[in-house]
Design a protein around this motif. Sequence first.
Motif, PDB file in Angstrom:
ATOM      1  N   MET A   6       0.850  -1.191   0.000  1.00  0.00           N
ATOM      2  CA  MET A   6       0.000   0.000   0.000  1.00  0.00           C
ATOM      3  C   MET A   6       0.888   1.244   0.000  1.00  0.00           C
ATOM      4  SD  MET A   6      -3.122  -1.387   0.450  1.00  0.00           S
ATOM      5  CE  MET A   6      -4.221  -0.165   1.157  1.00  0.00           C
ATOM      6  N   LYS A   7       0.425   2.289  -0.637  1.00  0.00           N
ATOM      7  CA  LYS A   7       1.118   3.585  -0.652  1.00  0.00           C
ATOM      8  C   LYS A   7       2.603   3.409  -0.923  1.00  0.00           C
ATOM      9  CE  LYS A   7      -2.549   5.533   2.040  1.00  0.00           C
ATOM     10  NZ  LYS A   7      -3.116   5.551   3.393  1.00  0.00           N
ATOM     11  N   ILE A   8       2.873   2.756  -2.030  1.00  0.00           N
ATOM     12  CA  ILE A   8       4.250   2.412  -2.409  1.00  0.00           C
ATOM     13  C   ILE A   8       5.081   3.655  -2.729  1.00  0.00           C
ATOM     14  CG2 ILE A   8       3.682   2.036  -4.863  1.00  0.00           C
ATOM     15  CD1 ILE A   8       5.725  -0.266  -4.829  1.00  0.00           C
ATOM     16  N   SER A   9       4.417   4.782  -2.996  1.00  0.00           N
ATOM     17  CA  SER A   9       5.140   6.006  -3.375  1.00  0.00           C
ATOM     18  C   SER A   9       6.142   6.449  -2.304  1.00  0.00           C
ATOM     19  CB  SER A   9       4.148   7.142  -3.644  1.00  0.00           C
ATOM     20  OG  SER A   9       3.358   7.381  -2.499  1.00  0.00           O
ATOM     21  N   THR A  10       5.852   6.111  -1.031  1.00  0.00           N
ATOM     22  CA  THR A  10       6.713   6.571   0.057  1.00  0.00           C
ATOM     23  C   THR A  10       8.111   5.943   0.004  1.00  0.00           C
ATOM     24  OG1 THR A  10       5.768   4.850   1.457  1.00  0.00           O
ATOM     25  CG2 THR A  10       4.868   7.061   1.703  1.00  0.00           C
ATOM     26  N   ASN A  11       8.252   4.862  -0.740  1.00  0.00           N
ATOM     27  CA  ASN A  11       9.524   4.133  -0.716  1.00  0.00           C
ATOM     28  C   ASN A  11       9.806   3.507  -2.075  1.00  0.00           C
ATOM     29  OD1 ASN A  11      11.639   3.610   0.937  1.00  0.00           O
ATOM     30  ND2 ASN A  11      10.519   2.265   2.323  1.00  0.00           N
ATOM     31  N   PHE A  12       9.339   4.186  -3.124  1.00  0.00           N
ATOM     32  CA  PHE A  12       9.285   3.552  -4.450  1.00  0.00           C
ATOM     33  C   PHE A  12      10.631   3.026  -4.944  1.00  0.00           C
ATOM     34  CE2 PHE A  12       9.050   3.344  -9.083  1.00  0.00           C
ATOM     35  CZ  PHE A  12       7.895   2.620  -9.245  1.00  0.00           C
ATOM     36  N   SER A  13      11.666   3.855  -4.863  1.00  0.00           N
ATOM     37  CA  SER A  13      12.905   3.428  -5.535  1.00  0.00           C
ATOM     38  C   SER A  13      13.574   2.259  -4.803  1.00  0.00           C
ATOM     39  CB  SER A  13      13.857   4.606  -5.749  1.00  0.00           C
ATOM     40  OG  SER A  13      14.680   4.780  -4.642  1.00  0.00           O
ATOM     41  N   LYS A  14      13.489   2.233  -3.476  1.00  0.00           N
ATOM     42  CA  LYS A  14      14.060   1.093  -2.728  1.00  0.00           C
ATOM     43  C   LYS A  14      13.323  -0.206  -3.074  1.00  0.00           C
ATOM     44  CE  LYS A  14      15.911   3.542   1.241  1.00  0.00           C
ATOM     45  NZ  LYS A  14      15.621   3.999   2.590  1.00  0.00           N
ATOM     46  N   ILE A  15      12.001  -0.121  -3.132  1.00  0.00           N
ATOM     47  CA  ILE A  15      11.207  -1.317  -3.447  1.00  0.00           C
ATOM     48  C   ILE A  15      11.448  -1.735  -4.903  1.00  0.00           C
ATOM     49  CG2 ILE A  15       8.860  -2.263  -3.574  1.00  0.00           C
ATOM     50  CD1 ILE A  15       8.118  -0.284  -1.284  1.00  0.00           C
ATOM     51  N   TYR A  16      11.604  -0.742  -5.770  1.00  0.00           N
ATOM     52  CA  TYR A  16      11.907  -1.016  -7.185  1.00  0.00           C
ATOM     53  C   TYR A  16      13.186  -1.854  -7.301  1.00  0.00           C
ATOM     54  CZ  TYR A  16      12.585  -0.065 -12.194  1.00  0.00           C
ATOM     55  OH  TYR A  16      12.755  -0.193 -13.537  1.00  0.00           O
ATOM     56  N   HIS A  17      14.226  -1.418  -6.606  1.00  0.00           N
ATOM     57  CA  HIS A  17      15.510  -2.139  -6.702  1.00  0.00           C
ATOM     58  C   HIS A  17      15.396  -3.550  -6.130  1.00  0.00           C
ATOM     59  CE1 HIS A  17      17.683   1.093  -8.494  1.00  0.00           C
ATOM     60  NE2 HIS A  17      17.373   1.933  -7.519  1.00  0.00           N
ATOM     61  N   LEU A  18      14.669  -3.694  -5.037  1.00  0.00           N
ATOM     62  CA  LEU A  18      14.457  -5.025  -4.449  1.00  0.00           C
ATOM     63  C   LEU A  18      13.747  -5.947  -5.446  1.00  0.00           C
ATOM     64  CD1 LEU A  18      14.071  -7.173  -2.205  1.00  0.00           C
ATOM     65  CD2 LEU A  18      12.097  -5.878  -1.419  1.00  0.00           C
ATOM     66  N   LEU A  19      12.692  -5.453  -6.059  1.00  0.00           N
ATOM     67  CA  LEU A  19      11.924  -6.298  -6.975  1.00  0.00           C
ATOM     68  C   LEU A  19      12.686  -6.554  -8.278  1.00  0.00           C
ATOM     69  CD1 LEU A  19       8.325  -4.887  -6.354  1.00  0.00           C
ATOM     70  CD2 LEU A  19       9.398  -6.911  -5.349  1.00  0.00           C
ATOM     71  N   GLN A  20      13.536  -5.618  -8.634  1.00  0.00           N
ATOM     72  CA  GLN A  20      14.399  -5.812  -9.804  1.00  0.00           C
ATOM     73  C   GLN A  20      15.383  -6.955  -9.541  1.00  0.00           C
ATOM     74  OE1 GLN A  20      16.954  -2.410 -10.775  1.00  0.00           O
ATOM     75  NE2 GLN A  20      16.316  -2.628 -12.910  1.00  0.00           N
ATOM     76  N   GLU A  21      16.002  -6.927  -8.371  1.00  0.00           N
ATOM     77  CA  GLU A  21      16.906  -8.004  -7.936  1.00  0.00           C
ATOM     78  C   GLU A  21      16.227  -9.373  -7.983  1.00  0.00           C
ATOM     79  OE1 GLU A  21      19.097  -5.870  -4.326  1.00  0.00           O
ATOM     80  OE2 GLU A  21      18.501  -7.939  -3.840  1.00  0.00           O
ATOM     81  N   ARG A  22      14.956  -9.414  -7.548  1.00  0.00           N
ATOM     82  CA  ARG A  22      14.201 -10.667  -7.491  1.00  0.00           C
ATOM     83  C   ARG A  22      13.553 -11.016  -8.833  1.00  0.00           C
ATOM     84  NH1 ARG A  22      16.526 -10.078  -3.118  1.00  0.00           N
ATOM     85  NH2 ARG A  22      15.704 -10.789  -1.110  1.00  0.00           N
ATOM     86  N   ASN A  23      13.793 -10.166  -9.844  1.00  0.00           N
ATOM     87  CA  ASN A  23      13.230 -10.381 -11.185  1.00  0.00           C
ATOM     88  C   ASN A  23      11.688 -10.364 -11.169  1.00  0.00           C
ATOM     89  OD1 ASN A  23      13.834 -10.578 -13.865  1.00  0.00           O
ATOM     90  ND2 ASN A  23      13.990 -12.813 -13.888  1.00  0.00           N
ATOM     91  N   LEU A  24      11.151  -9.467 -10.377  1.00  0.00           N
ATOM     92  CA  LEU A  24       9.689  -9.431 -10.206  1.00  0.00           C
ATOM     93  C   LEU A  24       9.044  -8.158 -10.775  1.00  0.00           C
ATOM     94  CD1 LEU A  24       9.345 -10.871  -6.563  1.00  0.00           C
ATOM     95  CD2 LEU A  24       8.523 -11.947  -8.673  1.00  0.00           C
ATOM     96  N   LEU A  25       9.817  -7.317 -11.432  1.00  0.00           N
ATOM     97  CA  LEU A  25       9.237  -6.044 -11.913  1.00  0.00           C
ATOM     98  C   LEU A  25       8.058  -6.285 -12.868  1.00  0.00           C
ATOM     99  CD1 LEU A  25      12.318  -3.699 -12.560  1.00  0.00           C
ATOM    100  CD2 LEU A  25      10.730  -3.674 -10.626  1.00  0.00           C
ATOM    101  N   ALA A  26       8.219  -7.271 -13.754  1.00  0.00           N
ATOM    102  CA  ALA A  26       7.158  -7.516 -14.745  1.00  0.00           C
ATOM    103  C   ALA A  26       5.945  -8.205 -14.110  1.00  0.00           C
ATOM    104  CB  ALA A  26       7.697  -8.352 -15.897  1.00  0.00           C
TER     105      ALA A  26
END
Lengths: 230, 230
Positions: free
Chosen positions: A172-192
């Motif tokens: 929820m309300k991912i905007s507060t921490n977007f870039s950190k979560i982006y990098h985590l999900l990128q690492e896990r290959n989950l962006l798509a």
Amino acid sequence: MTCFWGIGIGPGDSELLTLKAVRIIKSLQVLYVPKAHNDNFSFAEKIAAPYFSDNLIIKRRHFPMVNNFSDKQNSWNTIAAEIIDDVHLNQEVGFLTLGDPSVYSTYSYIADLLKKRITVKTVAGISSFSEIAAKLSIPLVLDKEFLEIIPGNADLIKLKQAVDFNDNLIIMKISTNFSKIYHLLQERNLLAKTIIVENAAMQNQSIKTMAQYECDAQLPYFSTAFIKKG
Amino acid sequence: MTCFWGIGIGPGDSELLTLKAVRIIKSLQVLYVPKAHNDNFSFAEKIAAPYFSDNLIIKRRHFPMVNNFSDKQNSWNTIAAEIIDDVHLNQEVGFLTLGDPSVYSTYSYIADLLKKRITVKTVAGISSFSEIAAKLSIPLVLDKEFLEIIPGNADLIKLKQAVDFNDNLIIMKISTNFSKIYHLLQERNLLAKTIIVENAAMQNQSIKTMAQYECDAQLPYFSTAFIKKG
């Protein structure tokens, strides 16, 4: 005996209130709503406005969105005292919350302050994540799967563990921490496999995968991520 | 162009449907509902009945509750073929699901079979866990807390990890594994912090803590546990 009603009004569409929410809103004498920054109507007020009775007294109050908890508490105490007075004057008093009042809502703090003094009743609402799954006609969770619901401002280590453990996650309300979560999900290959919904059920709704964003994108306050590994 | 609607009707109270769900139900020509065991009206049909139009055709179909997935799939395929025919005949066709259609619902399997052939739209519903929190006027999740939603038939090791990791947990249909979960929560000293709601929002609703049960209690099918550590 009158009471205080916390009313979930759903994610943003005036048709996504329950019949019960509409009945209660129509029966109110006094309604508390958050005051919008620009002194215009708040989102919540706009969504529920079709159901206001002609003589409803609307009390727009400022709910600070600051990080300092005691500042927030001072405001809540003031508003709670006012609500108690209104209920003691034998008025049905309501408070609107976007989505479901039980999910990350300021309402819970207000309700807690009021419970010892007056009767508090809550009307459930459609959460943004239910609406997102409905809009996409995909399940949030199925069969033996788990579903985790997380706030965007969660501690990153806990968030990592949750992402690794679960089949489905809502942030929820991912905007507060977007870039950190982006990098985590990128690492896990989950962006798509991550769907970002901005302003669910509102007129300016947008639905994209996280892979369609830049890592430092600025998202609106009401932005939710739905990670579905399966 | 007509379409197929999956409609969430909430946990058990006819007032807990959204205005949208009611509008869609009223507009249907054909409605599919699960056939009750005793050939009486199913729960879902009873809850939505106040909104049926006079000339609604109700098709009660058997949805097997067996463990054999391919038996279930055969039934779903048959029902899906029938639904496709109805939509091709230019009829608005609906399917009712208790609670929210996105949360552990057979509807998701049916929708998946239909999506390639006809337009499928979903209307979100109030889940049993939202209603439980509303009934008790306590938050499901607040601030930086996490909320995990788990099926009662989950693998016990995964369930243990989830109980240890999260602040708040919902265990859906806990009756399927009651005594194992009881012993786990007893070990963790969480029995008194676990609220069991049987038949949420139905006339025979019951709310107790898990500490008030025997470890081998037989619970109704619609029983939900809400563990709140805080």
